[in-house]
Design a protein around this motif. Structure first.
Motif, PDB file in Angstrom:
ATOM      1  N   ASP A   7     -11.633  -2.246  -6.072  1.00  0.00           N
ATOM      2  CA  ASP A   7     -10.776  -1.606  -5.067  1.00  0.00           C
ATOM      3  C   ASP A   7     -10.074  -0.413  -5.729  1.00  0.00           C
ATOM      4  O   ASP A   7      -8.952  -0.527  -6.231  1.00  0.00           O
ATOM      5  N   LYS A  61      -9.721  -3.390   2.220  1.00  0.00           N
ATOM      6  CA  LYS A  61      -8.980  -4.047   1.143  1.00  0.00           C
ATOM      7  C   LYS A  61      -9.864  -5.134   0.556  1.00  0.00           C
ATOM      8  O   LYS A  61     -10.165  -6.134   1.213  1.00  0.00           O
ATOM      9  N   MET A  83      -6.541   0.632  -4.248  1.00  0.00           N
ATOM     10  CA  MET A  83      -5.406  -0.188  -4.659  1.00  0.00           C
ATOM     11  C   MET A  83      -4.942   0.197  -6.073  1.00  0.00           C
ATOM     12  O   MET A  83      -3.740   0.374  -6.326  1.00  0.00           O
ATOM     13  N   ASN A 135      -4.418  -6.188   5.030  1.00  0.00           N
ATOM     14  CA  ASN A 135      -4.532  -7.406   4.228  1.00  0.00           C
ATOM     15  C   ASN A 135      -5.879  -7.485   3.518  1.00  0.00           C
ATOM     16  O   ASN A 135      -6.830  -6.787   3.884  1.00  0.00           O
ATOM     17  N   GLU A 136      -5.954  -8.347   2.510  1.00  0.00           N
ATOM     18  CA  GLU A 136      -7.199  -8.538   1.771  1.00  0.00           C
ATOM     19  C   GLU A 136      -8.311  -8.976   2.719  1.00  0.00           C
ATOM     20  O   GLU A 136      -8.120  -9.862   3.551  1.00  0.00           O
ATOM     21  N   SER A 178      -9.871  -8.352  -5.890  1.00  0.00           N
ATOM     22  CA  SER A 178     -10.661  -7.293  -6.526  1.00  0.00           C
ATOM     23  C   SER A 178     -10.633  -7.347  -8.053  1.00  0.00           C
ATOM     24  O   SER A 178     -11.684  -7.230  -8.703  1.00  0.00           O
ATOM     25  N   MET A 196       0.848  -1.190   0.000  1.00  0.00           N
ATOM     26  CA  MET A 196       0.000   0.000   0.000  1.00  0.00           C
ATOM     27  C   MET A 196       0.881   1.237   0.000  1.00  0.00           C
ATOM     28  O   MET A 196       1.750   1.394   0.846  1.00  0.00           O
TER      29      MET A 196
END
Length: 202
Positions: A190, A38, A193, A21-22, A42, A1
């Motif tokens: 997302d 997150k 991201m 984290n995801e 995605s 990130m």
């Protein structure tokens, strides 16, 4: 990130988030408002949903949504035939707004989401066009109103069910599925991201 500093949307507290984290959500320590989440897988999920939505777009907008039989007269209507009828009755503003919010905006959202994620998946997202596409998506994100149109259909069904014989067509199923695809983009895409990679990765 890449981005570390975030301001809470509710209380403006400046918060440092170094990693997430995801599937995890970062919340404000003061008001507990969600600041960053997150999304899980995605890119692939957004590609699947936007691709499905694009495949559904033609039958959802051009196929009849429902049919009505009153005495010996039977008629059916699709989204586009409804817009055409509004235009022919000189309700130009209403026809234009319905076309913009229920057909054009969803198509733009699905297309831009698909193109951005497709470029990201194939490592072509550093081209300047993808930044413009993501900005364009951000601008039209809240302009589609498929759910409002569907509520209007349901209200019409309730009002007409005692006056005429109603039957549902394939178009209504496709339209409902298209609406779910468009709404699901808010859950799967997302933007943070992708935006981080567009801004920082060179």
């Amino acid at each position: 990130m890449k981005q570390k500093q975030f301001a809470c949307y509710e209380c403006d507290t400046l918060i440092t988030i170094t990693s997430i984290n995801e599937g995890e959500v970062a919340s404000c320590p003061r008001c507990h408002h969600h600041i960053l989440d997150k999304k899980y897988d995605s890119i692939n999920r957004t590609l699947a949903i936007s691709g499905t939505g694009l495949l559904l777009f033609i039958p959802a907008t051009f196929f009849p949504l429902m049919s009505m039989q009153l005495l010996s007269v039977e008629s059916s209507a699709s989204l586009m035939s409804g817009i055409s009828a509004l235009w022919q009755t000189e309700l130009y503003l209403v026809a234009t707004l319905v076309f913009a919010f229920c057909a054009l905006a969803p198509l733009i959202k699905l297309t831009t989401a698909f193109l951005v994620c497709f470029g990201f998946k194939h490592n072509r997202h550093q081209h300047p066009i993808y930044k413009q596409l993501l900005l364009f998506y951000h601008h039209v994100d809240s302009w589609e109103m498929l759910e409002v149109f569907l509520i209007g259909i349901l209200v019409s069904i309730i009002k007409l069910k005692d006056m005429a014989d109603l039957s549902f067509n394939l178009g209504l199923l496709c339209f409902s599925a298209l609406m779910l695809c468009v709404l699901s983009l808010k859950i799967t895409l997302d933007k943070q991201m992708i935006w981080d990679d567009l801004n920082y990765e060179r």
